[in-house]
Design an enzyme around this catalytic site. Structure first.
Site, mmCIF file in Angstrom:
data_model
loop_
_atom_site.group_PDB
_atom_site.id
_atom_site.type_symbol
_atom_site.label_atom_id
_atom_site.label_comp_id
_atom_site.label_asym_id
_atom_site.label_seq_id
_atom_site.Cartn_x
_atom_site.Cartn_y
_atom_site.Cartn_z
ATOM 1 N N ARG A 191 23.239 -24.886 9.147
ATOM 2 C CA ARG A 191 23.240 -24.350 10.587
ATOM 3 C C ARG A 191 23.543 -25.536 11.603
ATOM 4 O O ARG A 191 24.476 -25.457 12.447
ATOM 5 C CB ARG A 191 22.029 -23.500 10.981
ATOM 6 C CG ARG A 191 21.831 -23.104 12.274
ATOM 7 C CD ARG A 191 20.584 -22.266 12.705
ATOM 8 N NE ARG A 191 19.310 -23.063 12.515
ATOM 9 C CZ ARG A 191 18.263 -22.680 12.487
ATOM 10 N NH1 ARG A 191 17.889 -21.385 12.991
ATOM 11 N NH2 ARG A 191 17.207 -23.485 12.307
ATOM 12 N N ARG A 219 8.807 -30.115 9.304
ATOM 13 C CA ARG A 219 8.715 -28.492 9.707
ATOM 14 C C ARG A 219 8.105 -27.733 8.508
ATOM 15 O O ARG A 219 7.145 -27.107 8.680
ATOM 16 C CB ARG A 219 10.114 -27.768 10.164
ATOM 17 C CG ARG A 219 10.247 -28.427 11.686
ATOM 18 C CD ARG A 219 11.878 -28.043 12.078
ATOM 19 N NE ARG A 219 12.085 -26.896 11.780
ATOM 20 C CZ ARG A 219 13.492 -26.321 11.789
ATOM 21 N NH1 ARG A 219 14.450 -27.430 11.740
ATOM 22 N NH2 ARG A 219 13.970 -25.238 11.624
ATOM 23 N N LYS A 232 13.585 -15.541 9.886
ATOM 24 C CA LYS A 232 12.456 -14.921 10.771
ATOM 25 C C LYS A 232 13.541 -14.308 12.196
ATOM 26 O O LYS A 232 13.487 -13.136 12.361
ATOM 27 C CB LYS A 232 11.542 -15.533 11.463
ATOM 28 C CG LYS A 232 10.684 -16.021 10.485
ATOM 29 C CD LYS A 232 9.491 -17.013 10.964
ATOM 30 C CE LYS A 232 9.979 -18.247 11.739
ATOM 31 N NZ LYS A 232 10.513 -19.388 10.700
ATOM 32 N N ARG A 270 1.285 -18.945 14.947
ATOM 33 C CA ARG A 270 1.585 -20.179 13.852
ATOM 34 C C ARG A 270 0.632 -21.107 13.536
ATOM 35 O O ARG A 270 0.670 -21.812 12.401
ATOM 36 C CB ARG A 270 2.489 -21.059 14.492
ATOM 37 C CG ARG A 270 3.889 -21.426 14.012
ATOM 38 C CD ARG A 270 4.830 -21.992 14.947
ATOM 39 N NE ARG A 270 5.825 -22.388 13.938
ATOM 40 C CZ ARG A 270 7.199 -22.080 14.522
ATOM 41 N NH1 ARG A 270 7.535 -21.021 15.017
ATOM 42 N NH2 ARG A 270 8.207 -22.559 13.765
ATOM 43 N N ARG A 287 21.201 -26.790 14.019
ATOM 44 C CA ARG A 287 20.288 -27.013 15.158
ATOM 45 C C ARG A 287 19.969 -28.313 15.581
ATOM 46 O O ARG A 287 19.924 -29.199 14.695
ATOM 47 C CB ARG A 287 19.471 -25.894 15.283
ATOM 48 C CG ARG A 287 18.949 -25.472 16.551
ATOM 49 C CD ARG A 287 18.060 -24.177 16.415
ATOM 50 N NE ARG A 287 16.704 -24.543 15.812
ATOM 51 C CZ ARG A 287 15.825 -23.681 15.448
ATOM 52 N NH1 ARG A 287 16.078 -22.412 15.631
ATOM 53 N NH2 ARG A 287 14.559 -24.263 14.974
HETATM 54 P P1 AP5 Z 1 17.010 -17.944 11.033
HETATM 55 O O1 AP5 Z 1 16.841 -16.293 11.038
HETATM 56 O O2 AP5 Z 1 17.220 -18.939 12.044
HETATM 57 O O3 AP5 Z 1 15.611 -18.379 10.351
HETATM 58 P P2 AP5 Z 1 14.335 -18.596 10.981
HETATM 59 O O4 AP5 Z 1 13.135 -18.409 9.826
HETATM 60 O O5 AP5 Z 1 14.152 -18.040 12.212
HETATM 61 O O6 AP5 Z 1 14.536 -20.423 11.072
HETATM 62 P P3 AP5 Z 1 14.051 -21.288 12.265
HETATM 63 O O7 AP5 Z 1 14.451 -22.499 11.897
HETATM 64 O O8 AP5 Z 1 14.432 -20.692 13.619
HETATM 65 O O9 AP5 Z 1 12.506 -21.471 12.153
HETATM 66 P P4 AP5 Z 1 11.589 -22.228 12.772
HETATM 67 O O10 AP5 Z 1 10.293 -21.663 12.438
HETATM 68 O O11 AP5 Z 1 11.703 -23.631 12.220
HETATM 69 O O12 AP5 Z 1 12.045 -22.361 14.110
HETATM 70 P P5 AP5 Z 1 11.532 -21.980 15.720
HETATM 71 O O13 AP5 Z 1 12.640 -21.581 16.300
HETATM 72 O O14 AP5 Z 1 10.382 -20.613 15.360
HETATM 73 O O15 AP5 Z 1 18.196 -18.456 9.767
HETATM 74 C C1 AP5 Z 1 18.261 -19.697 9.471
HETATM 75 C C2 AP5 Z 1 19.443 -19.838 9.052
HETATM 76 O O16 AP5 Z 1 19.736 -19.188 7.718
HETATM 77 C C3 AP5 Z 1 20.884 -19.297 9.850
HETATM 78 O O17 AP5 Z 1 21.928 -20.106 9.870
HETATM 79 C C4 AP5 Z 1 20.940 -17.773 9.304
HETATM 80 O O18 AP5 Z 1 22.186 -17.273 9.664
HETATM 81 C C5 AP5 Z 1 20.626 -18.000 7.821
HETATM 82 N N1 AP5 Z 1 20.095 -17.074 7.206
HETATM 83 C C6 AP5 Z 1 19.237 -16.115 7.470
HETATM 84 N N2 AP5 Z 1 19.008 -15.026 6.676
HETATM 85 C C7 AP5 Z 1 19.794 -15.459 5.616
HETATM 86 C C8 AP5 Z 1 20.125 -14.927 4.272
HETATM 87 N N3 AP5 Z 1 19.413 -13.593 3.878
HETATM 88 N N4 AP5 Z 1 20.922 -15.327 3.543
HETATM 89 C C9 AP5 Z 1 21.697 -16.191 3.742
HETATM 90 N N5 AP5 Z 1 21.507 -17.019 5.209
HETATM 91 C C10 AP5 Z 1 20.758 -16.476 6.064
HETATM 92 O O19 AP5 Z 1 10.380 -23.199 16.053
HETATM 93 C C11 AP5 Z 1 11.230 -24.414 16.280
HETATM 94 C C12 AP5 Z 1 10.117 -25.524 16.919
HETATM 95 O O20 AP5 Z 1 9.514 -24.698 18.222
HETATM 96 C C13 AP5 Z 1 8.943 -25.597 16.010
HETATM 97 O O21 AP5 Z 1 9.258 -26.539 15.107
HETATM 98 C C14 AP5 Z 1 7.781 -26.061 17.155
HETATM 99 O O22 AP5 Z 1 8.051 -27.278 17.481
HETATM 100 C C15 AP5 Z 1 8.052 -25.115 18.271
HETATM 101 N N6 AP5 Z 1 7.421 -23.752 18.387
HETATM 102 C C16 AP5 Z 1 7.954 -22.603 17.984
HETATM 103 N N7 AP5 Z 1 6.878 -21.521 17.970
HETATM 104 C C17 AP5 Z 1 5.724 -22.324 18.027
HETATM 105 C C18 AP5 Z 1 4.499 -21.952 18.430
HETATM 106 N N8 AP5 Z 1 4.025 -20.530 18.048
HETATM 107 N N9 AP5 Z 1 3.524 -22.784 18.345
HETATM 108 C C19 AP5 Z 1 3.784 -23.963 18.346
HETATM 109 N N10 AP5 Z 1 5.086 -24.570 18.505
HETATM 110 C C20 AP5 Z 1 5.816 -23.739 18.488
#
Ligand code: AP5
Length: 189
Positions: free
Chosen positions: A132, A145, A14, A89, A134
């Site tokens: 990654r 998650r 994403k 979400r 993080r």
């Molecule tokens: P990346 O692009 O970072 O993937 P992503 O889907 O954004 O993954 P995230 O881990 O950031 O998503 P998430 O939903 O868990 O985290 P968020 O920050 O939203 O890619 C991931 C990896 O894969 C990278 O290393 C990238 O380089 C690699 N990659 C990408 N595409 C690729 C491809 N095609 N081929 C190979 N490799 C590839 O949320 C974190 C926390 O915040 C949540 O757990 C929650 O506690 C809170 N939070 C966030 N939003 C909300 C909300 N709306 N409501 C409540 N809590 C929230």
């Protein structure tokens, strides 16, 4: 006004793809995860409240996130469109988008809102996230998650499909292939 939502499990790409599409469309990429992490690192009151949930892999309570998104979307750069990454979400967050954030010109009923669901198998997600590394990319939190995604976010696929706003995209391909496919779906020339 172009309004794009990125759904998809953790690690589906994403953030990666939302940044690329935002650059192409010249609209802001708004990631709730990034905004929350910035608040955690600045130790703001919001960050202090959010940290425990994020470390566990749970969602931060709706009210904290809704206020934060509402504020961000009032900023001048968001008046010409936006890409939301990681929001909504939950069904109640999606209802908030429908009620509060869409254009007043009626495009809320279908119009220009587009939701992208990036589909990637679980084993690939886990492999990507562990690589990654993080703060919340350890096995236990990743498992939580994924569970939270299935229980609370996956229902949004049907929510947007029912409204004719969903694009399902295979995210298990190279980053460039996924971008090309998204570009075709969202911004056909
Ligand atoms: P990346 O692009 O970072 O993937 P992503 O889907 O954004 O993954 P995230 O881990 O950031 O998503 P998430 O939903 O868990 O985290 P968020 O920050 O939203 O890619 C991931 C990896 O894969 C990278 O290393 C990238 O380089 C690699 N990659 C990408 N595409 C690729 C491809 N095609 N081929 C190979 N490799 C590839 O949320 C974190 C926390 O915040 C949540 O757990 C929650 O506690 C809170 N939070 C966030 N939003 C909300 C909300 N709306 N409501 C409540 N809590 C929230």
């Amino acid at each position: 006004m172009q309004q794009v939502i990125f759904l998809g499990p953790p690690g589906s790409g994403k953030g990666t793809q939302a940044a690329r599409i935002a650059e192409i469309l010249q609209i802001p990429h708004i990631s709730t995860g990034d905004i929350l992490r910035a608040n955690v690192s600045r130790e703001t009151p919001l960050g202090q409240q959010a940290k425990t949930y994020m470390d566990r892999g749970d969602l931060v309570p709706d009210q904290l996130v809704l206020d934060m998104v509402e504020e961000r979307l009032k900023e001048p750069d968001a008046q010409k469109g936006w890409i939301l990454d990681g929001f909504p979400r939950t069904v109640s967050q999606a209802e908030f988008v429908e009620e509060k954030l869409l254009d007043s010109d009626g495009s809320s009923s279908g119009g220009e809102l587009q939701a992208i669901n990036l589909d990637v198998p679980d084993d690939v997600l886990v492999e990507r996230l562990l690589a990654r590394g993080r703060q919340d990319d350890n096995e236990e939190t990743i498992r939580r998650r994924l569970q939270v995604y299935r229980e609370q976010t996956a229902p949004l696929i049907e929510f947007y499909s029912d409204r004719g706003q969903l694009h399902d995209v295979d995210g298990d391909r190279s980053m460039d292939e996924v971008t090309a496919c998204l570009k075709k779906a969202i911004a056909p020339e």
